[in-house]
Scaffold this active site. Structure first.
Site, PDB file in Angstrom:
ATOM      1  N   ASP A 253       7.247  62.242 -15.874  1.00  0.00           N
ATOM      2  CA  ASP A 253       8.325  61.506 -15.203  1.00  0.00           C
ATOM      3  C   ASP A 253       8.054  61.412 -13.716  1.00  0.00           C
ATOM      4  OD1 ASP A 253      10.451  60.446 -16.654  1.00  0.00           O
ATOM      5  OD2 ASP A 253      11.371  62.416 -16.974  1.00  0.00           O
TER       6      ASP A 253
ATOM      7  N   LYS B 259       6.395  57.791 -16.223  1.00  0.00           N
ATOM      8  CA  LYS B 259       7.643  57.139 -16.661  1.00  0.00           C
ATOM      9  C   LYS B 259       8.528  56.880 -15.449  1.00  0.00           C
ATOM     10  CE  LYS B 259      10.859  59.289 -19.321  1.00  0.00           C
ATOM     11  NZ  LYS B 259      12.050  59.298 -18.447  1.00  0.00           N
TER      12      LYS B 259
ATOM     13  N   GLU C 243      12.329  55.231 -14.340  1.00  0.00           N
ATOM     14  CA  GLU C 243      13.657  54.794 -14.786  1.00  0.00           C
ATOM     15  C   GLU C 243      14.031  53.465 -14.125  1.00  0.00           C
ATOM     16  OE1 GLU C 243      16.709  57.737 -14.282  1.00  0.00           O
ATOM     17  OE2 GLU C 243      15.584  59.271 -15.369  1.00  0.00           O
TER      18      GLU C 243
ATOM     19  N   GLU D 178      17.650  55.217 -23.848  1.00  0.00           N
ATOM     20  CA  GLU D 178      18.519  56.406 -23.900  1.00  0.00           C
ATOM     21  C   GLU D 178      19.985  56.006 -24.014  1.00  0.00           C
ATOM     22  OE1 GLU D 178      17.735  59.426 -20.981  1.00  0.00           O
ATOM     23  OE2 GLU D 178      19.515  60.590 -21.559  1.00  0.00           O
TER      24      GLU D 178
HETATM   25  O1  KIV Z   1      13.519  63.873 -18.409  1.00  0.00           O
HETATM   26  C1  KIV Z   1      13.615  63.713 -19.625  1.00  0.00           C
HETATM   27  O2  KIV Z   1      13.600  64.661 -20.406  1.00  0.00           O
HETATM   28  C2  KIV Z   1      13.756  62.367 -20.134  1.00  0.00           C
HETATM   29  C3  KIV Z   1      14.205  62.230 -21.556  1.00  0.00           C
HETATM   30  C4  KIV Z   1      15.658  62.428 -21.601  1.00  0.00           C
HETATM   31  C5  KIV Z   1      13.795  60.941 -22.145  1.00  0.00           C
HETATM   32  O3  KIV Z   1      13.568  61.418 -19.432  1.00  0.00           O
END
Ligand code: KIV
Length: 263
Positions: free
Chosen positions: A83, A112, A114, A181
């Site tokens: 992330d 990833k 958002e 989500e």
């Molecule tokens: O940070 C995380 O665990 C996520 C999941 C909720 C998809 O982004």
């Protein structure tokens, strides 16, 4: 052999479900892989479950680099996604590139991000320069205050159509996968149908290309409030290995998530 983005995209095209879990360290990386998990998400949810924060907002790039290194050292087979934490990708594509590069150098195979439409330039900039990007739509926890809490998103015809449009735009900008989500199951099914890339659901029903849960939630070790979409896989298994194996089995068989975990 290492699972790659191509492997996951092929699985989605063949309707073979992808089992993903969050993972933050080397020991769990080995356990999860052994149990058959295809992809490990070094999620900024570590802010909640490891650091004890109320949200993911305080998580830093340094935290994410450290945990990505730990997971990468323990992993031999799974695809590793990291992330990008809050405020490391929203300002400019160039800043995002430098920050994403640190996560890739730490061992991630994909980052990833958002958000929808405002992230298109950044997704294009990163993917054009060799950094695979996973999008994240619906409930985006880094925007918890703007969303007015951890609420289901995409309800109603207009919001649903908007989400489908944004998912298509993300794909067109170069996203290789999208996490959905906390959105209605029917909407997630429609998004999955509209895209060639895999969708990974969390609280998005069974008709996604794969599923993800926060590890500490499904093992029932997180003391905080549980979302409706969380299932406690420890209850019937009693061991971590057994719980993760059951999760993988149920995701692959499409028996998780059930209607009781969906909106
Ligand atoms: O940070 C995380 O665990 C996520 C999941 C909720 C998809 O982004």
């Amino acid at each position: 052999m290492r699972i790659t983005l191509t492997t996951l995209q092929k699985m989605a095209q063949e309707s073979s479900r992808i089992a993903m879990l969050t993972c933050y360290d080397a020991s769990f990386a080995a356990v999860l892989e052994e149990a058959g998990v295809d992809a490990l998400l070094v999620g900024d949810s570590l802010g909640n479950v490891l650091q004890g924060h109320e949200s993911t907002l305080p998580v830093t790039l340094r935290d994410m680099v450290y945990h990505t290194q730990c997971v990468a050292r323990g992993s031999k087979r799974a695809f590793v996604i990291a992330d990008m934490p809050f405020a490391t990708f929203q300002v400019s594509p160039q800043d995002a590139f430098h920050n994403a590069a640190e996560l890739m150098a730490a061992g991630a195979h994909m980052v990833k991000i958002e958000g929808g439409r405002p992230m298109l330039d950044t997704i294009e900039f990163l993917t054009d320069r060799g950094i695979p990007v996973c999008g994240h739509l619906g409930l985006t926890p880094q925007s918890v205050h703007a969303l007015g809490g951890y609420r289901v998103q995409g309800r109603g015809e207009d919001a649903g159509q908007q989400l489908i449009k944004e998912a298509k735009m993300l794909e067109q900008a170069g996203a290789g996968m999208i996490v959905l989500e906390a959105i209605p199951a029917a909407l997630a099914g429609a998004v999955t149908e509209a895209l060639a890339i895999p969708t990974i659901g969390i609280g998005a029903g069974v008709d996604c290309s794969g599923q993800v849960l926060v590890l500490h939630d499904m093992l029932d070790v997180y003391p905080g409030r549980k979302a409706k979409f969380v299932k406690n896989f420890m209850r019937t298994t009693g061991t971590i290995q057994g719980a993760v194996e059951l999760y993988v089995k149920e995701v692959k068989a499409r028996t998780f998530p059930g209607p009781e975990h969906s909106f």
